[in-house]
Structure formats: C-alpha cells, structure tokens
Design a protein around this motif. Structure first.
Motif, mmCIF file in Angstrom:
data_model
loop_
_atom_site.group_PDB
_atom_site.id
_atom_site.type_symbol
_atom_site.label_atom_id
_atom_site.label_comp_id
_atom_site.label_asym_id
_atom_site.label_seq_id
_atom_site.Cartn_x
_atom_site.Cartn_y
_atom_site.Cartn_z
ATOM 1 N N ASP A 115 -22.823 126.214 -14.893
ATOM 2 C CA ASP A 115 -22.855 127.668 -14.688
ATOM 3 C C ASP A 115 -21.467 128.100 -14.234
ATOM 4 O O ASP A 115 -20.657 127.262 -13.831
ATOM 5 C CB ASP A 115 -23.964 128.078 -13.696
ATOM 6 N N PRO A 116 -21.163 129.403 -14.319
ATOM 7 C CA PRO A 116 -19.780 129.848 -14.087
ATOM 8 C C PRO A 116 -19.249 129.569 -12.679
ATOM 9 O O PRO A 116 -18.041 129.476 -12.487
ATOM 10 C CB PRO A 116 -19.859 131.362 -14.353
ATOM 11 N N SER A 117 -20.151 129.470 -11.694
ATOM 12 C CA SER A 117 -19.669 129.268 -10.323
ATOM 13 C C SER A 117 -19.708 127.807 -9.893
ATOM 14 O O SER A 117 -19.288 127.469 -8.780
ATOM 15 C CB SER A 117 -20.534 130.106 -9.354
ATOM 16 N N PHE A 118 -20.189 126.922 -10.760
ATOM 17 C CA PHE A 118 -20.449 125.540 -10.339
ATOM 18 C C PHE A 118 -19.187 124.843 -9.840
ATOM 19 O O PHE A 118 -19.191 124.204 -8.780
ATOM 20 C CB PHE A 118 -21.078 124.754 -11.493
ATOM 21 N N LEU A 119 -18.104 124.937 -10.590
ATOM 22 C CA LEU A 119 -16.913 124.152 -10.239
ATOM 23 C C LEU A 119 -16.244 124.623 -8.949
ATOM 24 O O LEU A 119 -15.466 123.886 -8.349
ATOM 25 C CB LEU A 119 -15.916 124.156 -11.396
ATOM 26 N N ASP A 120 -16.548 125.847 -8.510
ATOM 27 C CA ASP A 120 -16.024 126.318 -7.213
ATOM 28 C C ASP A 120 -16.897 125.850 -6.059
ATOM 29 O O ASP A 120 -16.570 126.083 -4.884
ATOM 30 C CB ASP A 120 -15.975 127.855 -7.188
ATOM 31 N N ASN A 121 -18.015 125.236 -6.375
ATOM 32 C CA ASN A 121 -18.988 124.879 -5.338
ATOM 33 C C ASN A 121 -19.468 123.438 -5.433
ATOM 34 O O ASN A 121 -20.545 123.106 -4.918
ATOM 35 C CB ASN A 121 -20.197 125.823 -5.432
ATOM 36 N N TYR A 122 -18.681 122.604 -6.052
ATOM 37 C CA TYR A 122 -19.073 121.203 -6.257
ATOM 38 C C TYR A 122 -17.835 120.314 -6.225
ATOM 39 O O TYR A 122 -16.780 120.676 -6.756
ATOM 40 C CB TYR A 122 -19.797 121.060 -7.605
ATOM 41 N N GLY A 123 -17.966 119.156 -5.609
ATOM 42 C CA GLY A 123 -16.910 118.156 -5.657
ATOM 43 C C GLY A 123 -17.348 116.917 -4.912
ATOM 44 O O GLY A 123 -18.309 116.949 -4.132
ATOM 45 N N TYR A 124 -16.650 115.829 -5.185
ATOM 46 C CA TYR A 124 -16.927 114.609 -4.434
ATOM 47 C C TYR A 124 -15.635 113.863 -4.162
ATOM 48 O O TYR A 124 -14.609 114.103 -4.827
ATOM 49 C CB TYR A 124 -17.961 113.725 -5.155
ATOM 50 N N ALA A 125 -15.676 113.010 -3.153
ATOM 51 C CA ALA A 125 -14.518 112.204 -2.788
ATOM 52 C C ALA A 125 -14.981 110.761 -2.638
ATOM 53 O O ALA A 125 -16.023 110.496 -2.039
ATOM 54 C CB ALA A 125 -13.896 112.703 -1.486
ATOM 55 N N ASP A 140 -13.367 98.257 -4.197
ATOM 56 C CA ASP A 140 -14.403 97.239 -4.327
ATOM 57 C C ASP A 140 -14.969 97.377 -5.740
ATOM 58 O O ASP A 140 -15.382 98.476 -6.134
ATOM 59 C CB ASP A 140 -15.514 97.428 -3.282
ATOM 60 N N PRO A 141 -14.972 96.294 -6.506
ATOM 61 C CA PRO A 141 -15.409 96.405 -7.903
ATOM 62 C C PRO A 141 -16.924 96.479 -8.065
ATOM 63 O O PRO A 141 -17.410 96.756 -9.164
ATOM 64 C CB PRO A 141 -14.870 95.107 -8.532
ATOM 65 N N ARG A 142 -17.665 96.280 -6.976
ATOM 66 C CA ARG A 142 -19.122 96.106 -7.118
ATOM 67 C C ARG A 142 -19.928 97.363 -6.811
ATOM 68 O O ARG A 142 -21.103 97.443 -7.154
ATOM 69 C CB ARG A 142 -19.583 94.982 -6.194
ATOM 70 N N LEU A 143 -19.334 98.290 -6.098
ATOM 71 C CA LEU A 143 -20.085 99.502 -5.781
ATOM 72 C C LEU A 143 -19.109 100.668 -5.594
ATOM 73 O O LEU A 143 -17.906 100.461 -5.421
ATOM 74 C CB LEU A 143 -20.962 99.342 -4.538
ATOM 75 N N ALA A 144 -19.645 101.868 -5.655
ATOM 76 C CA ALA A 144 -18.862 103.075 -5.379
ATOM 77 C C ALA A 144 -19.626 103.883 -4.353
ATOM 78 O O ALA A 144 -20.857 103.978 -4.414
ATOM 79 C CB ALA A 144 -18.663 103.888 -6.654
ATOM 80 N N LEU A 145 -18.910 104.410 -3.388
ATOM 81 C CA LEU A 145 -19.565 105.270 -2.396
ATOM 82 C C LEU A 145 -18.587 106.329 -1.938
ATOM 83 O O LEU A 145 -17.371 106.138 -1.952
ATOM 84 C CB LEU A 145 -20.110 104.461 -1.217
ATOM 85 N N GLY A 146 -19.151 107.460 -1.554
ATOM 86 C CA GLY A 146 -18.309 108.562 -1.117
ATOM 87 C C GLY A 146 -19.165 109.712 -0.631
ATOM 88 O O GLY A 146 -20.333 109.523 -0.266
ATOM 89 N N VAL A 147 -18.577 110.903 -0.631
ATOM 90 C CA VAL A 147 -19.289 112.084 -0.155
ATOM 91 C C VAL A 147 -19.394 113.110 -1.280
ATOM 92 O O VAL A 147 -18.484 113.272 -2.086
ATOM 93 C CB VAL A 147 -18.588 112.724 1.069
ATOM 94 N N LEU A 148 -20.536 113.787 -1.308
ATOM 95 C CA LEU A 148 -20.774 114.895 -2.239
ATOM 96 C C LEU A 148 -20.868 116.171 -1.415
ATOM 97 O O LEU A 148 -21.529 116.201 -0.371
ATOM 98 C CB LEU A 148 -22.092 114.697 -2.996
ATOM 99 N N LEU A 149 -20.205 117.216 -1.885
ATOM 100 C CA LEU A 149 -20.233 118.503 -1.188
ATOM 101 C C LEU A 149 -20.630 119.597 -2.189
ATOM 102 O O LEU A 149 -20.024 119.707 -3.265
ATOM 103 C CB LEU A 149 -18.852 118.791 -0.599
ATOM 104 N N LEU A 150 -21.662 120.358 -1.837
ATOM 105 C CA LEU A 150 -22.083 121.521 -2.636
ATOM 106 C C LEU A 150 -22.039 122.752 -1.756
ATOM 107 O O LEU A 150 -22.454 122.705 -0.589
ATOM 108 C CB LEU A 150 -23.516 121.349 -3.163
ATOM 109 N N GLY A 151 -21.564 123.859 -2.297
ATOM 110 C CA GLY A 151 -21.564 125.117 -1.560
ATOM 111 C C GLY A 151 -22.975 125.672 -1.435
ATOM 112 O O GLY A 151 -23.903 125.238 -2.135
ATOM 113 N N PRO A 152 -23.169 126.657 -0.537
ATOM 114 C CA PRO A 152 -24.496 127.256 -0.363
ATOM 115 C C PRO A 152 -25.069 127.741 -1.694
ATOM 116 O O PRO A 152 -24.377 128.386 -2.482
ATOM 117 C CB PRO A 152 -24.232 128.430 0.588
#
Ligand SMILES: [Fe+2]
Length: 234
Positions: A115-125, A140-152
């Motif tokens: 949707d048009p606003s998605f990329l301003d309200n989504y990201g991960y690190a 680490d080649p065996r797993l990936a982990l991080g944080v997900l952030l979504l706007g209101p």
C-alpha cells in the motif's frame, strides 16, 4: 533514535549482544516448555540450540559502513519506551545497540509496496545473520535474527517464506494472523511460530509494533506477499 546517543564501543556491543541472545534463549526455552504443540516445542528448542551456540566473538565484527536509517525509525524510541512485560536486560541491550542498526526493507516490497504508506511504516534491522545477507552486527550462517518495526496501524499483509520463523513481541496491541486465522491480539512477550511457507500477516495497533524475529533454514529467500486472505481488522 536520537542522534546524540553514542555509538557503543566493541566491548559494549559484545556485552549487549550476549544479553540479547541470553534473553531470547531463556524466553524461547520457557515458551517451548509451555507449548502444547509438540512440533512447535521441538522447533523452539532448535532455535535455542542455535542461539546458545553462537560464538562469543561474533560481536567483534566491525560495522561495514555507516548505519542506514529509514522513515519508520521515527518510531524506534517510542517502541522501546512502550515495551513492557519483557526482560529489562533485553530492552537495555536493544537501546545500546540501536545506534548500530542498519535498517533495511525486503526488496520484494520495495519493488511493489502493498500500500502507498507501507514503506514509510515498515523496516527491520539485522542483529545476527549470514555474511551475504543485509548488514548485521554479527555473522552466523545458521540463523538470522533482528528487530521488526511497524508504525501505528501499519498493515503487513499476508506473506510467506521457506524459512522457519519466530516473532517475539516487545510491544503489545498488534494483531496477528496465521494459516487459517482468525486475527488475534498478542501481548508483549508472546512467542509466535511460523512453519515454513505458512501464510501470515500482522497489523500494528494504535502504537508502533516492535518485535524480534528469528529465522532458520532457508535464510536467502525473501518473503513474498501471497495476496488474498483476511481483510485488515477493523
Ligand atoms: Fe514471516
């Protein structure tokens, strides 16, 4: 994410990363012990096996470039502030590591936003992951982990991927959909398991959603929107 927060030195990064892995390991062990589904419990224990065996020098990796920021990062501070009911050490470690994060977006969504606003309200690190993935604080080649952030009110519609996935919610109030649904609201500290290729969706509530994700299995194939499925909850 306040630009005045100092970039942590390598020793501080190592300590904070160890805190993140230890806290996640403990939370997932607890969830595995309480799970009434044998295959989910087994999968959670496999994640803990990987987490507890991450090498101690992983955090010594120096950042490969300047940290990248996204529009959604305006919600990082409030996301951390509203985290509740989870280990304080985990929140403190994420606060320490925040200035090091390089925020990214799934290239499939960048090409075709849902949707048009998605990329301003989504990201991960990425906190830890394979060397050929997005910039990570540790390799680490065996797993990936991080944080997900979504706007209101951001709606992350139905998608799927071949990796096994866990979300560990840091904030309350978001709604989650898996398989055949229905939408369900999850508290902070919830462990949400997605088997390979199961369709799932998320919608933030009135406050930002901050969650940790973990992947194992196919770490290369990005998620793809699947289309169809549930309408966003009212
Ligand atoms: Fe997912």
């Amino acid at each position: 994410m306040d630009a005045s927060i100092p970039y942590p030195d390598p020793a501080t990064r190592r300590t904070a990363l160890a805190s993140v892995f230890a806290a996640l390991d403990a939370e997932l062990r607890g969830a595995a012990a309480k799970s009434t589904d044998a295959s989910t419990a087994k999968s959670l224990r496999e994640f803990t096996r990987l987490l507890s065996s991450i090498g101690p020098n992983l955090a010594a990796r120096e950042p490969v470039g300047p940290s990248e920021r996204l529009t959604v990062c305006r919600f990082w501070d409030v996301g951390l502030r509203t985290a509740s009911g989870i280990p304080n050490a985990l929140v403190a470690a994420l606060e320490t590591l925040g200035p090091c994060f390089s925020w990214v977006q799934n290239p499939n969504y960048r090409r075709q936003p849902p949707d048009p606003s998605f990329l301003d309200n989504y990201g991960y690190a990425v906190i830890a992951g394979p060397a050929d993935g997005p910039p990570a604080l540790g390799i680490d080649p065996r797993l990936a982990l991080g944080v997900l952030l979504l706007g209101p009110h951001a709606h992350y519609p139905l998608h799927a991927h071949p990796a096994v996935e866990i979300y560990y919610t840091l904030t309350a109030g978001a709604e989650w959909w898996r398989g055949g649904g229905p939408w369900r609201q999850e508290p902070a500290g919830a462990v949400i398991h997605h088997a390979p290729r199961v369709r799932h969706a998320t919608r933030a509530g009135v406050t930002p959603l901050l969650a940790m994700y973990l992947w194992r299995g196919d770490l290369v194939t990005h998620a793809r929107l699947t289309g169809g499925g549930p309408a966003a909850p009212a």
